[in-house]
Design a protein around this motif. Structure first.
Motif, PDB file in Angstrom:
ATOM      1  N   VAL A 174       0.840  -1.204   0.000  1.00  0.00           N
ATOM      2  CA  VAL A 174       0.000   0.000   0.000  1.00  0.00           C
ATOM      3  C   VAL A 174       0.876   1.255   0.000  1.00  0.00           C
ATOM      4  O   VAL A 174       2.015   1.248   0.471  1.00  0.00           O
ATOM      5  CB  VAL A 174      -0.955   0.026   1.213  1.00  0.00           C
ATOM      6  CG1 VAL A 174      -2.000  -1.076   1.100  1.00  0.00           C
ATOM      7  CG2 VAL A 174      -0.184  -0.115   2.520  1.00  0.00           C
ATOM      8  N   ALA A 175       0.314   2.322  -0.571  1.00  0.00           N
ATOM      9  CA  ALA A 175       1.020   3.602  -0.665  1.00  0.00           C
ATOM     10  C   ALA A 175       0.004   4.720  -0.583  1.00  0.00           C
ATOM     11  O   ALA A 175      -1.213   4.495  -0.640  1.00  0.00           O
ATOM     12  CB  ALA A 175       1.805   3.681  -1.967  1.00  0.00           C
ATOM     13  N   ALA A 176       0.495   5.934  -0.458  1.00  0.00           N
ATOM     14  CA  ALA A 176      -0.381   7.098  -0.457  1.00  0.00           C
ATOM     15  C   ALA A 176      -0.920   7.325  -1.868  1.00  0.00           C
ATOM     16  O   ALA A 176      -0.243   7.022  -2.851  1.00  0.00           O
ATOM     17  CB  ALA A 176       0.381   8.337   0.017  1.00  0.00           C
ATOM     18  N   PRO A 177      -2.144   7.838  -2.006  1.00  0.00           N
ATOM     19  CA  PRO A 177      -2.675   8.132  -3.337  1.00  0.00           C
ATOM     20  C   PRO A 177      -1.733   9.084  -4.087  1.00  0.00           C
ATOM     21  O   PRO A 177      -1.162   9.999  -3.504  1.00  0.00           O
ATOM     22  CB  PRO A 177      -4.012   8.801  -3.045  1.00  0.00           C
ATOM     23  CG  PRO A 177      -4.399   8.300  -1.691  1.00  0.00           C
ATOM     24  CD  PRO A 177      -3.104   8.144  -0.938  1.00  0.00           C
ATOM     25  N   GLY A 178      -1.567   8.840  -5.378  1.00  0.00           N
ATOM     26  CA  GLY A 178      -0.714   9.707  -6.183  1.00  0.00           C
ATOM     27  C   GLY A 178       0.743   9.340  -6.169  1.00  0.00           C
ATOM     28  O   GLY A 178       1.575  10.029  -6.773  1.00  0.00           O
ATOM     29  N   LYS A 179       1.090   8.250  -5.487  1.00  0.00           N
ATOM     30  CA  LYS A 179       2.491   7.826  -5.435  1.00  0.00           C
ATOM     31  C   LYS A 179       2.927   7.119  -6.717  1.00  0.00           C
ATOM     32  O   LYS A 179       4.105   6.807  -6.884  1.00  0.00           O
ATOM     33  CB  LYS A 179       2.711   6.878  -4.246  1.00  0.00           C
ATOM     34  CG  LYS A 179       2.912   7.593  -2.925  1.00  0.00           C
ATOM     35  CD  LYS A 179       4.275   8.282  -2.887  1.00  0.00           C
ATOM     36  CE  LYS A 179       4.539   8.892  -1.516  1.00  0.00           C
ATOM     37  NZ  LYS A 179       5.859   9.555  -1.468  1.00  0.00           N
ATOM     38  N   GLY A 180       1.965   6.832  -7.604  1.00  0.00           N
ATOM     39  CA  GLY A 180       2.322   6.163  -8.849  1.00  0.00           C
ATOM     40  C   GLY A 180       2.390   4.667  -8.674  1.00  0.00           C
ATOM     41  O   GLY A 180       1.826   4.097  -7.745  1.00  0.00           O
ATOM     42  N   ALA A 236      -0.729   6.843   4.384  1.00  0.00           N
ATOM     43  CA  ALA A 236      -1.609   7.823   3.747  1.00  0.00           C
ATOM     44  C   ALA A 236      -0.987   9.215   3.734  1.00  0.00           C
ATOM     45  O   ALA A 236      -1.215  10.003   2.810  1.00  0.00           O
ATOM     46  CB  ALA A 236      -2.960   7.856   4.470  1.00  0.00           C
ATOM     47  N   ALA A 237      -0.178   9.510   4.757  1.00  0.00           N
ATOM     48  CA  ALA A 237       0.470  10.817   4.840  1.00  0.00           C
ATOM     49  C   ALA A 237       1.739  10.893   3.998  1.00  0.00           C
ATOM     50  O   ALA A 237       2.381  11.946   3.945  1.00  0.00           O
ATOM     51  CB  ALA A 237       0.791  11.141   6.293  1.00  0.00           C
ATOM     52  N   GLY A 238       2.123   9.780   3.369  1.00  0.00           N
ATOM     53  CA  GLY A 238       3.297   9.786   2.503  1.00  0.00           C
ATOM     54  C   GLY A 238       4.597   9.435   3.178  1.00  0.00           C
ATOM     55  O   GLY A 238       5.677   9.676   2.622  1.00  0.00           O
ATOM     56  N   ILE A 253      -8.447   1.423   2.243  1.00  0.00           N
ATOM     57  CA  ILE A 253      -8.386   1.327   0.783  1.00  0.00           C
ATOM     58  C   ILE A 253      -9.723   1.742   0.174  1.00  0.00           C
ATOM     59  O   ILE A 253      -9.769   2.490  -0.812  1.00  0.00           O
ATOM     60  CB  ILE A 253      -8.005  -0.103   0.345  1.00  0.00           C
ATOM     61  CG1 ILE A 253      -6.560  -0.409   0.763  1.00  0.00           C
ATOM     62  CG2 ILE A 253      -8.168  -0.272  -1.160  1.00  0.00           C
ATOM     63  CD1 ILE A 253      -6.144  -1.849   0.506  1.00  0.00           C
ATOM     64  N   ALA A 254     -10.822   1.270   0.762  1.00  0.00           N
ATOM     65  CA  ALA A 254     -12.150   1.594   0.247  1.00  0.00           C
ATOM     66  C   ALA A 254     -12.426   3.096   0.316  1.00  0.00           C
ATOM     67  O   ALA A 254     -13.073   3.666  -0.579  1.00  0.00           O
ATOM     68  CB  ALA A 254     -13.216   0.821   1.022  1.00  0.00           C
ATOM     69  N   ARG A 255     -11.936   3.753   1.358  1.00  0.00           N
ATOM     70  CA  ARG A 255     -12.136   5.199   1.499  1.00  0.00           C
ATOM     71  C   ARG A 255     -11.233   5.996   0.567  1.00  0.00           C
ATOM     72  O   ARG A 255     -11.455   7.201   0.372  1.00  0.00           O
ATOM     73  CB  ARG A 255     -11.863   5.633   2.940  1.00  0.00           C
ATOM     74  CG  ARG A 255     -12.884   5.157   3.959  1.00  0.00           C
ATOM     75  CD  ARG A 255     -12.692   5.896   5.285  1.00  0.00           C
ATOM     76  NE  ARG A 255     -11.340   5.720   5.804  1.00  0.00           N
ATOM     77  CZ  ARG A 255     -10.978   4.767   6.655  1.00  0.00           C
ATOM     78  NH1 ARG A 255     -11.886   3.893   7.087  1.00  0.00           N
ATOM     79  NH2 ARG A 255      -9.733   4.682   7.088  1.00  0.00           N
ATOM     80  N   GLY A 256     -10.206   5.358   0.030  1.00  0.00           N
ATOM     81  CA  GLY A 256      -9.263   6.080  -0.813  1.00  0.00           C
ATOM     82  C   GLY A 256      -8.140   6.738  -0.040  1.00  0.00           C
ATOM     83  O   GLY A 256      -7.367   7.509  -0.600  1.00  0.00           O
ATOM     84  N   ASP A 257      -8.026   6.427   1.260  1.00  0.00           N
ATOM     85  CA  ASP A 257      -6.940   6.998   2.054  1.00  0.00           C
ATOM     86  C   ASP A 257      -5.589   6.482   1.572  1.00  0.00           C
ATOM     87  O   ASP A 257      -4.587   7.201   1.595  1.00  0.00           O
ATOM     88  CB  ASP A 257      -7.116   6.642   3.534  1.00  0.00           C
ATOM     89  CG  ASP A 257      -8.389   7.208   4.129  1.00  0.00           C
ATOM     90  OD1 ASP A 257      -8.937   8.154   3.535  1.00  0.00           O
ATOM     91  OD2 ASP A 257      -8.828   6.697   5.179  1.00  0.00           O
ATOM     92  N   ILE A 258      -5.560   5.199   1.188  1.00  0.00           N
ATOM     93  CA  ILE A 258      -4.353   4.577   0.647  1.00  0.00           C
ATOM     94  C   ILE A 258      -4.754   3.766  -0.572  1.00  0.00           C
ATOM     95  O   ILE A 258      -5.942   3.483  -0.782  1.00  0.00           O
ATOM     96  CB  ILE A 258      -3.659   3.653   1.674  1.00  0.00           C
ATOM     97  CG1 ILE A 258      -4.629   2.594   2.204  1.00  0.00           C
ATOM     98  CG2 ILE A 258      -3.089   4.473   2.831  1.00  0.00           C
ATOM     99  CD1 ILE A 258      -4.022   1.620   3.201  1.00  0.00           C
TER     100      ILE A 258
END
Length: 319
Positions: A174-180, A236-238, A253-258
C-alpha cells in the motif's frame, strides 16, 4: 491440594509478584498471600523466597511447579470427560487474538457462533502474538488466532499444542494516493522507505521475510509503530510504503486513504492459524468453537464456493 490453591501458586510463580498474580487470578492481594500460605502449611515447606528481582521459587516450589501444572490439566480433563459423558455442550471458552483478526474476522463471526451455541460463553483477549502464546501456555487462554508465516512458529515441535491453518490472508503493498506505480522488481522496491511495526512483531516479520526470501535486504524502515492502524495513517500521509494483511487496511483502501499497488513478485499471504493445547478430552465449549471455526470462519469477501474450496485445501495441507 485444592486446584484453586495450585492455580494461585502457579500465577505467583509466573509473575513473581503478589500484585500481578492477584490481577491474573482476579483475587485480592491478601487472598493470594493467604492461599500461598495455606498451600505451604499443607505441604510443610516454603514455596517462595524474596529477592531483589521479586519472588523466587524455593527447591520445594520448583519441585511442585510441574506437578501442579499436570494436576490442573488432569482436573480440566476430568471435568471435560464428565461433560462429554452427560452430553453437556455449555461452558466457557477464552479466545486470544491479534487485534486485526479480532476486529476483522472474529467480531463479525462470533455473534453467529453464539446464536448457534447459546450455552457457551466466549471471552476475548487481544494482545500480540508473543503474549497470546504465553497465556495459552499458562492455561489462561483456550485457543489463539494469529498469523503464522513460515519459520515464525514459536516451536512447531512442541507436542503440547495443536495448530490448524484456517485460511490464507493476502498481504498487500500500500502507498499514499498519487504515489504512482511500484517498481517492477523487488530489488528496486527494497530501496524505498517502508513503515512497519517494531522488530519481533509478527507484522514486521512479514515485511522482512518478503524481501529476504527474494534474496534482497529488507528495506529502510522510515518509522516503527505499534499498530497497523497507525501504519495506514502514516502511509496515507506519505511516510513510506507498507506491506500488511489486506483485512487490516480494507476500509482505508475503500475510502481512498491509501491505494493498493501490485507486488513485484509472487503473491504474498499470511496463514491465519488457530493454536490450542492438546488434551485427552477437550472441553465441550472449546470443541464446539474449534469445529465451528474450521467450518465457518472464512473471508466474507470471497464467494461461498471459493471460500469453501480455499479453506478445505488449506486444511488438507495443514499440520
Amino acid at each position: 491440594m485444592h486446584p484453586r490453591l495450585l492455580k494461585t501458586f502457579l500465577a505467583v510463580a509466573r509473575t513473581r509478584n503478589i500484585t500481578r498474580a492477584a490481577e491474573a487470578v482476579h483475587l485480592a492481594q491478601s487472598s493470594v498471600s493467604d492461599q500461598v500460605q495455606s498451600l505451604e502449611a499443607e505441604l510443610g515447606a516454603a514455596l517462595f523466597t524474596r529477592s531483589k528481582a521479586g519472588l523466587e521459587l524455593t527447591p520445594a516450589g520448583l519441585a511442585l511447579k510441574p506437578v501442579a501444572e499436570e494436576l490442573l490439566r488432569l482436573d480440566a480433563e476430568a471435568r471435560a470427560a464428565v461433560q462429554a459423558a452427560v452430553g453437556q455442550t455449555s461452558g466457557q471458552v477464552t479466545v486470544g487474538a491479534l487485534e486485526t483478526i479480532a476486529s476483522a474476522r472474529l467480531a463479525p463471526w462470533l455473534p453467529g457462533f453464539q446464536a448457534r451455541h447459546p450455552g457457551i460463553i466466549v471471552r476475548m483477549k487481544v494482545a500480540g502474538s508473543g503474549a497470546l502464546l504465553r497465556q495459552l501456555e499458562d492455561g489462561d487462554i483456550d485457543v489463539v488466532f494469529c498469523f503464522e508465516p513460515r519459520h515464525f512458529a514459536k516451536d512447531t515441535s512442541d507436542q503440547r499444542f495443536a495448530r490448524r491453518t484456517i485460511m490464507a490472508e493476502p498481504l498487500v503493498l500500500v502507498a499514499a494516493p498519487g504515489k504512482g506505480t511500484a517498481p517492477g522488481d523487488i530489488a528496486a522496491l527494497a530501496k524505498l522507505r517502508f513503515v512497519a511495526t517494531e522488530p519481533g512483531c509478527i507484522y514486521r516479520h512479514m515485511v522482512d521475510t518478503a524481501f529476504v526470501e527474494a534474496g534482497v535486504d529488507a528495506p529502510e524502515i522510515a518509522a516503527e509503530v505499534g499498530s497497523i492502524g497507525v501504519i495506514a495513517r502514516l502511509v496515507a500521509a506519505g511516510a513510506g510504503f507498507g506491506l500488511v494483511p489486506r483485512i487490516a487496511v480494507s476500509d482505508a483502501i475503500a475510502r481512498g486513504d491509501i491505494v493498493e499497488l501490485p507486488w513485484p513478485g509472487s503473491a504474498r499471504a499470511a496463514p491465519l492459524t488457530m493454536i490450542w493445547r492438546r488434551r485427552r478430552v477437550q472441553p465441550a465449549a472449546l470443541r464446539q468453537l474449534l469445529a465451528a471455526a474450521r467450518d465457518t470462519l472464512v473471508p466474507t469477501e470471497r464467494s461461498g464456493a471459493e471460500s469453501t474450496k480455499h479453506s478445505n485445501a488449506l486444511f488438507a495441507n495443514s499440520s
